[in-house]
Enzyme design. Structure first.
Site, short mmCIF file in Angstrom:
data_model
loop_
_atom_site.label_atom_id
_atom_site.label_comp_id
_atom_site.label_asym_id
_atom_site.label_seq_id
_atom_site.Cartn_x
_atom_site.Cartn_y
_atom_site.Cartn_z
NE ARG A 1 -40.40 -9.28 29.37
CZ ARG A 1 -41.30 -9.28 30.34
NH1 ARG A 1 -41.14 -10.07 31.39
NH2 ARG A 1 -42.35 -8.48 30.30
CE LYS B 1 -49.50 -7.57 22.30
NZ LYS B 1 -49.41 -7.33 23.75
#
Length: 484
Positions: free
Chosen positions: A335, A261
């Protein structure tokens, strides 16, 4: 800020208490004559001529040590509106030096127990602050003594206190920094909840490898910390009915892994475990109030780090379900954690329904901001129940689409599926579409993307900024209204 609530029969005998009195929306004082001295009554009646009666809370300084506070209740006021009044009261009077208040329950003719309970509930929820690591803590206290012949029921006291404790526990977990609440520590904290009657099972990496939970393990393999799946069971129903299942994403810190990130705002990624914290707080709340249902909470706890053993973009892993996933972006990690947790929950517990919660996508914030969580579901009944429960407690959800046409965006040439949609668009929907593939037996399922709701920099109606605890009250209301 410490909030102390006392309950006593009869009228307040301490004339130095600040008085909280409920009135109608027109500030009619006729019902208050028995609860005010003649001088207080005349004084307020006179000053009301100069006040803005559109306000919901009016305060009068009767002398240097005593305030008389009128709280206006409109006709057919809703519970969440009463809670908001309690929160407003806290904001207005939290810095008051004379912090002892009396509140009379006899003044309200209709549903007085509920009104007072909800008012105090909102006040307590708003009062939360996380000061664990501050050397100078706020030592202010608010003490409220509820007088009157009308008693607040024992059940209401227990219920509201349990919801508050669960919400505060969730906020505490989300507020902890990543160097403190890593997966090892988190699993230990959950285990302590067994003292409330929860059955806790912790699956460490060795057990997870044996089970074949490779999508969950893949996320955490770059970290020196362990990865875990923790189950919490509450058996409050007399029969052996199917449990209600709640599953949470617990990424204790998310660097993005190899797909690193940007540095800006990465410190906020301590709250990427908020979905799991909601499940833990909810399970604590259900146990404290001895909810008459069977429920199970399941959380996957990992840390997503770019270590020498970290998962790489392009890796292919086999999930617990047997389906294979091509990892195109290691920052689409939540996920992967949920995939194994969902299939395991469905297979192991055979629940009545599954609700999962996760700070899953930034795209949901683009769609809904910080007003609604994104709701994705395969079941209309469960969706409508969540929508209605959310409206009741002002933890709102907005249903978003799922459709087989989105599947082509996550189909992989090299595996059964890929973990992101590289075409672009529908980021939150394709993430939910990915999760749906791990519900194998058509169990009613709902996914709540709470990325915009779990943490607030500016605060909300019932929180003062920081971790919100969003979801505990929503799911408690779902259970209370439809399943108990």
């Amino acid at each position: 800020m410490s909030i102390k609530i006392n309950y006593k029969i009869g009228l307040s005998k301490n004339k130095s208490f600040n008085s909280i009195l409920f009135v109608d929306e027109k500030f009619n004082l006729s019902r208050l004559k028995n609860y005010l001295s003649s001088s207080e009554y005349s004084y307020i009646l006179d000053l009301l001529q100069t006040k803005d009666l559109k306000k919901e809370i009016l305060s009068f300084d009767f002398n240097s040590k005593k305030k008389i506070i009128l709280v206006s209740l409109k006709k057919n006021i809703k519970n969440n509106e009463i809670e908001n009044l309690g929160a407003k009261f806290y904001d207005e009077f939290k810095s008051l030096k004379q912090s002892e208040f009396s509140l009379n329950s006899d003044i309200i003719s209709l549903n007085s127990n509920d009104i007072i309970s909800h008012f105090l509930h909102g006040l307590r929820l708003k009062s939360y602050s996380f000061e664990k690591y501050k050397s100078k803590k706020n030592k202010n206290k608010i003490s409220i003594t509820v007088f009157g012949k009308k008693k607040i029921s024992f059940n209401n006291k227990v219920k509201f206190r349990a919801i508050e404790e669960g919400t505060f526990y969730t906020r505490d977990l989300v507020s902890e920094p990543g160097n403190i609440l890593h997966p090892d520590e988190y699993a230990k904290r959950i285990y302590t909840l067994k003292k409330f009657g929860l059955k806790i099972n912790i699956y460490d990496e060795k057990k997870l490898k044996k089970l074949g939970m490779n999508t969950l393990l893949g996320v955490g393999q770059g970290s020196v910390r362990g990865s875990y799946l923790v189950t919490m069971e509450w058996n409050g129903a007399k029969n052996k009915s199917k449990p209600l299942a709640f599953v949470g994403k617990g990424v204790c810190f998310d660097t993005g892994g190899i797909s690193l990130k940007p540095a800006k705002f990465m410190e906020d990624m301590t709250y990427d475990m908020a979905g799991s914290a909601v499940v833990v707080g909810l399970m604590k709340s259900l146990a404290l109030r001895k909810a008459k249902i069977n429920a199970v909470g399941v959380v996957g706890l990992v840390e997503n780090m770019p270590g020498g053993n970290a998962q790489r973009p392009g890796d292919i892993v086999k999930s617990y379900s047997g389906k294979t996933v091509e990892i195109l972006n290691t920052d689409a990690e939540g996920r992967l954690v949920l995939a194994d947790a969902l299939t395991y929950t469905e297979e192991k517990f055979k629940p009545k329904f599954i609700v999962d919660l996760a700070t899953l996508t930034g795209a949901i914030i683009v769609s809904l901001g910080s007003e609604y969580a994104g709701l994705f579901s395969n079941d209309n009944k469960l969706s409508n129940q969540l929508i209605n429960a959310g409206e009741q407690v002002e933890e709102k959800v907005w249903r978003m689409p799922l459709n087989k046409n989105f599947d082509k965006l996550i189909d992989s040439k090299n595996a059964d599926m890929q973990n992101i949609n590289y075409v672009g668009g529908a980021g939150s929907t394709t993430a939910a579409q990915f999760l749906q593939r791990f519900i194998l037996n058509k169990t009613p399922w709902a996914h709540l993307d709470i990325a915009g709701m779990a943490f607030s920099k500016y605060g909300g109606a019932l929180n003062s900024g920081g971790a919100t605890g969003y979801g505990v009250r929503l799911l408690n209301k779902l259970i209370e209204d439809y399943y108990e």
